[in-house]
Design an enzyme around this catalytic site. Sequence first.
Site, short mmCIF file in Angstrom:
data_model
loop_
_atom_site.label_atom_id
_atom_site.label_comp_id
_atom_site.label_asym_id
_atom_site.label_seq_id
_atom_site.Cartn_x
_atom_site.Cartn_y
_atom_site.Cartn_z
N ASN A 218 63.21 15.04 19.74
CA ASN A 218 64.31 14.12 19.47
C ASN A 218 65.46 14.41 20.43
OD1 ASN A 218 66.23 16.08 18.20
ND2 ASN A 218 64.44 16.38 16.90
N LYS A 301 45.62 18.90 29.63
CA LYS A 301 46.27 17.59 29.66
C LYS A 301 45.28 16.52 29.19
CE LYS A 301 48.44 14.29 32.73
NZ LYS A 301 48.41 13.77 34.08
N ASP A 320 60.55 23.11 5.72
CA ASP A 320 61.99 22.83 5.76
C ASP A 320 62.69 24.19 5.87
OD1 ASP A 320 64.69 22.40 5.05
OD2 ASP A 320 64.13 20.54 4.03
N ILE A 321 63.27 24.47 7.03
CA ILE A 321 63.86 25.80 7.29
C ILE A 321 65.04 26.05 6.35
CG2 ILE A 321 64.95 27.28 9.03
CD1 ILE A 321 63.42 25.63 11.16
N LYS A 360 68.90 20.30 -1.17
CA LYS A 360 68.73 21.40 -0.21
C LYS A 360 69.38 22.69 -0.71
CE LYS A 360 67.19 18.99 3.55
NZ LYS A 360 66.27 19.35 4.62
N1 CTP Z 1 66.24 20.92 8.22
C1 CTP Z 1 65.57 22.11 8.38
N2 CTP Z 1 64.21 22.10 8.55
C2 CTP Z 1 63.52 20.95 8.59
C3 CTP Z 1 64.21 19.72 8.43
C4 CTP Z 1 65.56 19.74 8.25
O1 CTP Z 1 66.20 23.17 8.37
N3 CTP Z 1 62.20 20.99 8.78
C5 CTP Z 1 67.69 20.94 7.97
C6 CTP Z 1 68.52 20.33 9.07
O2 CTP Z 1 68.91 21.31 10.03
C7 CTP Z 1 69.71 19.79 8.30
C8 CTP Z 1 69.13 19.41 6.97
O3 CTP Z 1 67.93 20.15 6.84
O4 CTP Z 1 70.69 20.77 8.07
C9 CTP Z 1 68.83 17.95 6.75
O5 CTP Z 1 68.06 17.44 7.79
P1 CTP Z 1 67.67 15.90 7.80
O6 CTP Z 1 66.76 15.66 8.98
O7 CTP Z 1 68.87 15.05 7.67
O8 CTP Z 1 66.91 15.74 6.44
P2 CTP Z 1 65.42 15.96 6.04
O9 CTP Z 1 65.33 17.12 5.12
O10 CTP Z 1 64.56 16.03 7.26
O11 CTP Z 1 65.12 14.67 5.15
P3 CTP Z 1 64.90 13.13 5.61
O12 CTP Z 1 64.29 13.15 6.97
O13 CTP Z 1 63.99 12.61 4.57
O14 CTP Z 1 66.26 12.50 5.56
#
Ligand code: CTP
Length: 415
Positions: A218, A301, A320-321, A360
């Site tokens: 991204n 590749k 989700d970290i 979260k």
């Molecule tokens: N985050 C994380 N690890 C992931 C995804 C998200 O640590 N695999 C953390 C991001 O750094 C941020 C928060 O979670 O602080 C929210 O990230 P966001 O992308 O807005 O939300 P998601 O949990 O991915 O949920 P969604 O995509 O359904 O909105």
Amino acid sequence: MIDVIELLRTLTRLRNTRLHLGVSGSVACYKSADLLRHLLACGIHVSATLSGGAKHFVSPLLFSSLGAAPVYPEMFTGEEPFAHLEPGQTCQALLVAPASASLLSRMATGAASDMLSAQILAFAGPVAVAPAMNTLMWSNAATQANVALLKKRGIHLVGPDCGDLACGSTGHGRLAPMAWLLAHALRLLSPQDMAEEDVLVTLGPTREPWDGVRFWSNPSTGTMGASLALCAWMRGARVHAVAGPGVDTHLLPPLPGLTLHPVRTAGEMLDQALELWPSVTMGMFTAAVADFSPVPFGAAKFKKADAPEGFSVSFTPNADILLTLSSSRTGRQKVLGFAAETTASEAELMDLAKAKCARKQADVLAANRVNAEDSGFGSPTNAMAVVSRTGREEAWPVQSKMDVAWDLCSWLLQS
Ligand code: CTP
């Protein structure tokens, strides 16, 4: 892409503080004029004193023309009898850049034989020196002893750097790069209210490889995370920045107490964050972590000829970290989360922020609309909906990411 100097210049939270800039004799004197301009851009009032040596290289007129006020004359030559005491009474911090071997020696012995030395002697607030001289002068036992003594007395040392010197040699003695000088100057002026904190910041994108040359990612640049890392560092914290690809020393320079941990994938970011988590008091999760990774094709590749009709890619979810760490915290660890959303309205954004904060298990959560103008990926500014676990909620207008980071640090401290 924005660099650390541009980023630091957008901080307005130190507006109207006062710094005294000492300039002593070195070819690097011309660089302190640039430093002055960066400090003024932050709204900081800067006064200056040039030593006799510095005046051989640059003129006091250069500094007063750029906006330093006052620029002090030599002892016993001006109209103000107590000019040597003034910076100690009016300024919050003093930085000498460049600091010559001779100036360091005068500081170590407590000499007050010239205006700058006397002003330093009469300064009770935080002082930093940025040495600049020939390598042999720097490594000489006399200079090293002076520096060791000054450090013992609480004087901060900025650099010197290693590289090409004006005299033609190469080695230690080069004035610290501008980013270090500016960051240290801002740190001297900042409240040290995060001195007890060890902070983990995740930032930037992650890259999930699909074949030997392609990846899923991204457009995150790490600007928000770098702003938080810098603000926390300026306020006294020790900072570990776990950064995805593209975030390097152009955003987070090597500062003492700020460690950059480069990672590539979501898995690597999780592993690094898990390793650091037990040793920190705060976690700030700004990284745009890939929620899914493509099922890899292999290390080679992928060739066009292998799929003339096109093909589908499958994805598997990543951990989700933030949630992994926030749900495993011990003691008083505080968590700041972010939410990148594409909502239509601010009210909707606030509702999503509240829901995500609870889901979260964050203490503070800041949400922005990545589809809005002046916010989101790569932008130096952000408009945020900020909520806390304790029910506090505010809609912040568009402002610099440095200012947003400064205020989020304050929220987290208070949460
Ligand atoms: N985050 C994380 N690890 C992931 C995804 C998200 O640590 N695999 C953390 C991001 O750094 C941020 C928060 O979670 O602080 C929210 O990230 P966001 O992308 O807005 O939300 P998601 O949990 O991915 O949920 P969604 O995509 O359904 O909105």
